[in-house]
Design a protein around this motif. Structure first.
Motif, PDB file in Angstrom:
ATOM      1  N   ASN A 198      18.008  41.053  35.564  1.00 49.96           N
ATOM      2  CA  ASN A 198      17.691  42.481  35.502  1.00 49.96           C
ATOM      3  C   ASN A 198      18.990  43.275  35.451  1.00 49.96           C
ATOM      4  N   PHE A 199      18.847  44.591  35.455  1.00 51.12           N
ATOM      5  CA  PHE A 199      20.040  45.436  35.340  1.00 51.12           C
ATOM      6  C   PHE A 199      21.000  45.214  36.504  1.00 51.12           C
ATOM      7  N   MET A 200      20.459  45.079  37.724  1.00 54.80           N
ATOM      8  CA  MET A 200      21.325  44.885  38.882  1.00 54.80           C
ATOM      9  C   MET A 200      22.130  43.594  38.749  1.00 54.80           C
ATOM     10  N   ASP A 201      21.462  42.514  38.321  1.00 49.60           N
ATOM     11  CA  ASP A 201      22.156  41.241  38.151  1.00 49.60           C
ATOM     12  C   ASP A 201      23.254  41.361  37.093  1.00 49.60           C
ATOM     13  N   LYS A 202      22.930  42.012  35.986  1.00 57.11           N
ATOM     14  CA  LYS A 202      23.919  42.153  34.916  1.00 57.11           C
ATOM     15  C   LYS A 202      25.093  43.014  35.366  1.00 57.11           C
ATOM     16  N   PHE A 203      24.814  44.047  36.141  1.00 56.12           N
ATOM     17  CA  PHE A 203      25.892  44.903  36.654  1.00 56.12           C
ATOM     18  C   PHE A 203      26.806  44.095  37.578  1.00 56.12           C
TER      19      PHE A 203
ATOM     20  N   TYR B 260      33.422  47.172  48.995  1.00 55.18           N
ATOM     21  CA  TYR B 260      32.290  46.325  49.380  1.00 55.18           C
ATOM     22  C   TYR B 260      31.525  46.948  50.549  1.00 55.18           C
ATOM     23  N   PHE B 261      32.222  47.593  51.452  1.00 53.30           N
ATOM     24  CA  PHE B 261      31.574  48.276  52.571  1.00 53.30           C
ATOM     25  C   PHE B 261      30.590  49.329  52.054  1.00 53.30           C
ATOM     26  N   LEU B 262      31.041  50.127  51.112  1.00 57.75           N
ATOM     27  CA  LEU B 262      30.175  51.159  50.543  1.00 57.75           C
ATOM     28  C   LEU B 262      29.016  50.541  49.763  1.00 57.75           C
ATOM     29  N   ALA B 263      29.321  49.467  49.009  1.00 55.44           N
ATOM     30  CA  ALA B 263      28.270  48.809  48.233  1.00 55.44           C
ATOM     31  C   ALA B 263      27.187  48.233  49.148  1.00 55.44           C
ATOM     32  N   TYR B 264      27.587  47.676  50.275  1.00 58.11           N
ATOM     33  CA  TYR B 264      26.605  47.089  51.193  1.00 58.11           C
ATOM     34  C   TYR B 264      25.762  48.177  51.852  1.00 58.11           C
ATOM     35  N   LEU B 265      26.369  49.331  52.112  1.00 60.15           N
ATOM     36  CA  LEU B 265      25.602  50.447  52.670  1.00 60.15           C
ATOM     37  C   LEU B 265      24.551  50.945  51.678  1.00 60.15           C
TER      38      LEU B 265
ATOM     39  N   HIS C 192      25.241  41.267  47.952  1.00 60.80           N
ATOM     40  CA  HIS C 192      25.122  39.805  48.034  1.00 60.80           C
ATOM     41  C   HIS C 192      25.153  39.164  46.648  1.00 60.80           C
ATOM     42  N   ARG C 193      24.579  39.847  45.647  1.00 63.22           N
ATOM     43  CA  ARG C 193      24.604  39.291  44.292  1.00 63.22           C
ATOM     44  C   ARG C 193      26.023  39.241  43.752  1.00 63.22           C
ATOM     45  N   ILE C 194      26.794  40.294  44.030  1.00 58.51           N
ATOM     46  CA  ILE C 194      28.200  40.304  43.606  1.00 58.51           C
ATOM     47  C   ILE C 194      28.955  39.143  44.229  1.00 58.51           C
ATOM     48  N   VAL C 195      28.735  38.921  45.529  1.00 57.29           N
ATOM     49  CA  VAL C 195      29.429  37.817  46.201  1.00 57.29           C
ATOM     50  C   VAL C 195      28.977  36.483  45.629  1.00 57.29           C
ATOM     51  N   GLY C 196      27.686  36.362  45.287  1.00 56.07           N
ATOM     52  CA  GLY C 196      27.219  35.127  44.675  1.00 56.07           C
ATOM     53  C   GLY C 196      27.979  34.808  43.399  1.00 56.07           C
TER      54      GLY C 196
ATOM     55  N   GLU D 225      32.631  26.685  48.786  1.00 53.97           N
ATOM     56  CA  GLU D 225      32.393  27.853  47.947  1.00 53.97           C
ATOM     57  C   GLU D 225      31.026  27.773  47.263  1.00 53.97           C
ATOM     58  N   ALA D 226      30.628  26.571  46.872  1.00 57.20           N
ATOM     59  CA  ALA D 226      29.314  26.404  46.245  1.00 57.20           C
ATOM     60  C   ALA D 226      28.198  26.729  47.239  1.00 57.20           C
ATOM     61  N   HIS D 227      28.389  26.357  48.498  1.00 59.61           N
ATOM     62  CA  HIS D 227      27.393  26.688  49.513  1.00 59.61           C
ATOM     63  C   HIS D 227      27.345  28.195  49.764  1.00 59.61           C
ATOM     64  N   HIS D 228      28.496  28.845  49.776  1.00 56.93           N
ATOM     65  CA  HIS D 228      28.518  30.299  49.942  1.00 56.93           C
ATOM     66  C   HIS D 228      27.847  30.990  48.750  1.00 56.93           C
ATOM     67  N   ARG D 229      28.031  30.426  47.567  1.00 55.69           N
ATOM     68  CA  ARG D 229      27.345  30.945  46.374  1.00 55.69           C
ATOM     69  C   ARG D 229      25.837  30.930  46.580  1.00 55.69           C
ATOM     70  N   ASP D 230      25.325  29.795  47.025  1.00 53.54           N
ATOM     71  CA  ASP D 230      23.877  29.662  47.219  1.00 53.54           C
ATOM     72  C   ASP D 230      23.369  30.609  48.302  1.00 53.54           C
ATOM     73  N   LEU D 231      24.114  30.731  49.392  1.00 50.33           N
ATOM     74  CA  LEU D 231      23.677  31.575  50.500  1.00 50.33           C
ATOM     75  C   LEU D 231      23.550  33.032  50.076  1.00 50.33           C
ATOM     76  N   ASN D 232      24.522  33.520  49.313  1.00 52.58           N
ATOM     77  CA  ASN D 232      24.490  34.932  48.930  1.00 52.58           C
ATOM     78  C   ASN D 232      23.464  35.208  47.845  1.00 52.58           C
ATOM     79  N   HIS D 233      23.301  34.308  46.902  1.00 53.62           N
ATOM     80  CA  HIS D 233      22.237  34.488  45.913  1.00 53.62           C
ATOM     81  C   HIS D 233      20.872  34.427  46.598  1.00 53.62           C
ATOM     82  N   PHE D 234      20.723  33.555  47.581  1.00 53.59           N
ATOM     83  CA  PHE D 234      19.465  33.465  48.331  1.00 53.59           C
ATOM     84  C   PHE D 234      19.187  34.761  49.077  1.00 53.59           C
ATOM     85  N   ALA D 235      20.213  35.335  49.715  1.00 50.47           N
ATOM     86  CA  ALA D 235      20.049  36.597  50.436  1.00 50.47           C
ATOM     87  C   ALA D 235      19.645  37.716  49.490  1.00 50.47           C
TER      88      ALA D 235
END
Length: 318
Positions: A114-119, A218-223, A230-234, A288-298
């Motif tokens: 979606n747009f959020m993922d692409k952004f 990132y602080f502002l983005a999370y707010l 979380h998608r950005i971190v993924g 790093e691969a585990h952190h990828r999965d965790l953030n995409h899952f979140a």
């Protein structure tokens, strides 16, 4: 009883009260000593014989520090390895070590839907190219900068979820702990690379600048949108996996020297004593691969209209 005898008796009683652990009574005892003419030696607090005998500067400082620790009842624990040798690390303890799961799929990629993922995806791509142009094949320096940034999101997310939990009087589902674990794990990656390389002054300056900008952004983005953050971190973690894969390829080709693994890495990941840099990069890539999965899952949880607290966090997933 005469007046002078009563005064002496009062002074004696007040000096007895001076040994009490209560702060206010100690002050009363101190003032009573001044009022009734107690000698200077009597005003000194009780000291152990070894402190009285040793008046040397270094020894006195050590004894004083030991007395302070003893007063509060907090003594440094004596920790040993399984073989009985002393544990040398204060930044992590044996029960915080683990064997990395290197069987994880390092090629997994979240397709933008979606747009959020692409952004989020194109934001990460835009941030990637300047760093690749700056570091090129200097993998060690690139890894150090990467880890100073990668350790920020978990701390920011955990901090904001912590404050949210306090405001709303609700549990977090373990996500606070999971995100703080991620931040600590990323920091240990950095501590490992520091043992192998000393960053130059301009690289340290770059870290200050990049971390300062990224933390606030990132602080502002999370707010505004935790699921976007979380998608950005993924996607950032996907790029980290790719970077460490290139690092491993250059090690295997002999372009980068396969140095012996530092002691901190051997103890943290429970690696064999004869491990090399290749082994260290392999386990870091798995993290790093585990952190990828965790953030995409979140992000998936929130994109589907749920709260993070409704799903148990994968604590220890690294």
């Amino acid at each position: 009883m005469s007046r002078s005898a009563a005064v002496k008796m009062s002074g004696l009683l007040m000096r007895q009260l001076q040994v009490s652990p209560c702060g206010s009574i100690v002050h009363v005892g101190y003032y009573s000593n001044m009022a009734f003419g107690t000698t200077k030696d009597e005003q000194k607090p009780h000291q152990p014989p070894h402190m009285l005998a040793d008046e040397g500067g270094d020894n006195r400082d050590k004894a004083k520090a030991k007395a302070i620790v003893s007063y509060w009842g907090v003594d440094p624990p004596k920790i040993s390895k399984q073989d009985g040798t002393p544990w040398r690390w204060n930044c992590f303890r044996p029960w915080e070590t683990y064997s990395a799961d290197i069987s994880i799929d390092v090629k997994k990629h979240h397709m933008p839907a979606n747009f959020m993922d692409k952004f989020a995806y194109w934001t990460v791509q835009a941030l990637k190219f300047p760093t690749y142009m700056f570091f090129q094949r200097r993998h060690m320096c690139h890894a150090m900068l990467l880890e100073t940034v990668a350790a920020v999101p978990g701390m920011v997310g955990g901090m904001l979820l912590h404050c949210k939990s306090l405001r709303l009087f609700e549990h977090s589902g373990g996500w606070i702990k999971a995100l703080l674990e991620e931040a600590e794990n990323e920091r240990m990656h950095l501590m490992t690379f520091i043992e192998l390389s000393n960053p130059k002054w301009y690289e340290r300056t770059l870290v200050f600048a990049v971390q300062g900008v990224f933390f606030n952004a990132y602080f502002l983005a999370y707010l505004v949108s935790p699921k976007l953050a979380h998608r950005i971190v993924g996607y950032l973690e996907e790029e980290a996996v790719n970077s460490y894969t290139e690092f491993l390829v250059d090690i295997e080709k002999g372009v980068f020297e396969n140095l012996p693994a530092p002691a901190i890495a051997i103890d943290y990941w429970r690696l064999p004593a004869n491990s090399t840099l290749k082994d260290v990069v392999t386990v870091i890539r798995a993290d790093e691969a585990h952190h990828r999965d965790l953030n995409h899952f979140a992000s998936d949880i929130q994109c589907q209209g749920h709260e993070l607290k409704d799903y148990p966090a994968p604590i220890g997933y690294h």
